[in-house]
Write a protein that holds these residues in place. Structure first.
Motif, PDB file in Angstrom:
ATOM      1  N   ILE A  24       0.841  -1.190   0.000  1.00 60.20           N
ATOM      2  CA  ILE A  24       0.000   0.000   0.000  1.00 60.20           C
ATOM      3  C   ILE A  24       0.877   1.242   0.000  1.00 60.20           C
ATOM      4  CG2 ILE A  24      -1.713   1.344   1.278  1.00 60.20           C
ATOM      5  CD1 ILE A  24      -2.782  -1.278   2.414  1.00 60.20           C
ATOM      6  N   ASP A  45     -14.234   2.313   5.774  1.00 56.49           N
ATOM      7  CA  ASP A  45     -14.500   0.876   5.635  1.00 56.49           C
ATOM      8  C   ASP A  45     -14.420   0.457   4.171  1.00 56.49           C
ATOM      9  OD1 ASP A  45     -14.838   0.437   8.314  1.00 56.49           O
ATOM     10  OD2 ASP A  45     -17.028   0.535   8.281  1.00 56.49           O
ATOM     11  N   GLN A  79     -12.777   1.975   1.790  1.00 57.59           N
ATOM     12  CA  GLN A  79     -11.396   2.129   1.326  1.00 57.59           C
ATOM     13  C   GLN A  79     -10.538   0.942   1.747  1.00 57.59           C
ATOM     14  OE1 GLN A  79     -10.467   5.995   2.971  1.00 57.59           O
ATOM     15  NE2 GLN A  79     -12.159   6.909   1.824  1.00 57.59           N
ATOM     16  N   ARG A  80     -10.707   0.487   2.961  1.00 56.41           N
ATOM     17  CA  ARG A  80      -9.932  -0.663   3.434  1.00 56.41           C
ATOM     18  C   ARG A  80     -10.333  -1.939   2.710  1.00 56.41           C
ATOM     19  NH1 ARG A  80     -10.163   1.114   9.826  1.00 56.41           N
ATOM     20  NH2 ARG A  80      -8.329   2.496   9.776  1.00 56.41           N
ATOM     21  N   GLN A  81     -11.607  -2.076   2.417  1.00 52.17           N
ATOM     22  CA  GLN A  81     -12.064  -3.236   1.657  1.00 52.17           C
ATOM     23  C   GLN A  81     -11.455  -3.240   0.254  1.00 52.17           C
ATOM     24  OE1 GLN A  81     -16.395  -3.409   1.645  1.00 52.17           O
ATOM     25  NE2 GLN A  81     -16.466  -2.996   3.841  1.00 52.17           N
ATOM     26  N   ALA A 116      -8.643  -2.194  -0.645  1.00 51.91           N
ATOM     27  CA  ALA A 116      -7.206  -2.465  -0.623  1.00 51.91           C
ATOM     28  C   ALA A 116      -6.863  -3.895  -0.226  1.00 51.91           C
ATOM     29  CB  ALA A 116      -6.524  -1.492   0.338  1.00 51.91           C
ATOM     30  N   GLU A 117      -7.860  -4.683   0.110  1.00 52.54           N
ATOM     31  CA  GLU A 117      -7.592  -6.045   0.567  1.00 52.54           C
ATOM     32  C   GLU A 117      -7.044  -6.917  -0.560  1.00 52.54           C
ATOM     33  OE1 GLU A 117     -11.112  -7.610   2.319  1.00 52.54           O
ATOM     34  OE2 GLU A 117     -11.020  -6.331   4.096  1.00 52.54           O
ATOM     35  N   GLY A 118      -5.859  -7.454  -0.342  1.00 53.77           N
ATOM     36  CA  GLY A 118      -5.288  -8.419  -1.265  1.00 53.77           C
ATOM     37  C   GLY A 118      -4.746  -7.873  -2.565  1.00 53.77           C
ATOM     38  N   PHE A 156      -4.644   3.810   6.390  1.00 53.50           N
ATOM     39  CA  PHE A 156      -3.590   2.806   6.235  1.00 53.50           C
ATOM     40  C   PHE A 156      -2.337   3.227   7.018  1.00 53.50           C
ATOM     41  CE2 PHE A 156      -5.963   2.779   2.112  1.00 53.50           C
ATOM     42  CZ  PHE A 156      -6.589   1.537   2.274  1.00 53.50           C
TER      43      PHE A 156
END
Length: 220
Positions: free
Chosen positions: A2, A106, A108-110, A112-114, A129
Motif C-alpha cells: 500500500i 471501511d 477504502q480498506r475493503q 485495498a484487501e489483497g 492505512f
C-alpha cells in the motif's frame, strides 16, 4: 503493498497517484472522489450539507465504484459532475462528519484487501492505512494550487474566478486542518514533497524512486 499520497486540494496528489499507479502496475484508489460522491448525492437530494445526521445516512446508502478513469455513483457516471466548485465545497463539509468518514474508511480498506494499491486523500497515511509501507504528503503554494484548479475547471462552463478559488482553498485548508476527526496532516513517517515548481514527471520520478527503494529494502 500500500502506497498512500495525502495532501491539500490542488497539491497534485490525484494526478500523482494515478500516474504512480500506472508506473507501478498498482490499483488506484481516489478517495477524494468518494467524498465528492457523498456531497453530490446530498446536493441532488436537496439535503443541506450542514445536516450531519441526514448526510451520514446518505453515505451509508450510496454505491460507489470505479471503472477505468470513471467514477460511478449509484450506477451513474459522475466523473465530471463531482468536479464542480459547488461539490468541492460541499465535499469539504461532509468530510468532517464521523459517520461519513467511518462509512468511507471501511470501503477504502475493503478496496485495498489483497491488492497492491496507491491510495490518495487526506488521511490515508494517518488513519486509513497507518501501516502502509510507503507514505507521501504533497504540498504546494496556495496560489499555485488555485491556478491548477482554475485551469482544471476551464471548459466546464463554471463561472468562477481564480481569486474565488484561492479563497475557497484557504477556507478548505482551515476546515480540513482543524476538524476533530482525521485532520489533514502528514503522517510522522511520510515523505513530504513540495510540487509548486515541479512538473508531474518530476514528481512521479521522486515518488517511484522512493517506492522502488522501499520495495527492495522490504524484500531483503
Amino acid at each position: 503493498m500500500i502506497v498512500t499520497i495525502d495532501g491539500p486540494a490542488g497539491s497534485g496528489k490525484s494526478t500523482a497517484a494515478r500516474g504512480l499507479s500506472q508506473r507501478l502496475g498498482f490499483e488506484f484508489l481516489d478517495t477524494g472522489a468518494m467524498y465528492r460522491c457523498v456531497a453530490l448525492a446530498v446536493l441532488n437530494q436537496g439535503i443541506d450539507p450542514a445536516d450531519s445526521q441526514s448526510v451520514g445516512k446518505v453515505s451509508q446508502r450510496i454505491r460507489i465504484s470505479f471503472s477505468d478513469a470513471h467514477v460511478i455513483l449509484n450506477g451513474v457516471d459522475v466523473t465530471q459532475a463531482i468536479r464542480t466548485a459547488e461539490v468541492s465545497e460541499a465535499a469539504s463539509m461532509v468530510a468532517q462528519y464521523p459517520a461519513v468518514r467511518e462509512a468511507l474508511v471501511d470501503l477504502q480498506r475493503q478496496a485495498a484487501e489483497g491488492v497492491n494499491i496507491v491510495s490518495e486523500g487526506r488521511d490515508q497515511g494517518t488513519v486509513v492505512f497507518p501501516d502502509a509501507l510507503c507514505k507521501f504528503f504533497l504540498i504546494a503554494d496556495p496560489e499555485e494550487r488555485a491556478r491548477r484548479r482554475f485551469d482544471e475547471m476551464q471548459g466546464q462552463d463554471q463561472e468562477i474566478t481564480q481569486e474565488e478559488i484561492l479563497q475557497q482553498i484557504h477556507q478548505r485548508d482551515q476546515r480540513d486542518e482543524s476538524r476533530t476527526v482525521a485532520p489533514l496532516k502528514p503522517a510522522d513517517d511520510a515523505v513530504e514533497i513540495n510540487t509548486s515548481q515541479l512538473s508531474i514527471e518530476e514528481v512521479l520520478d521522486q515518488l517511484e524512486q522512493t517506492v522502488r527503494e522501499r520495495q527492495a529494502a522490504s524484500a531483503e
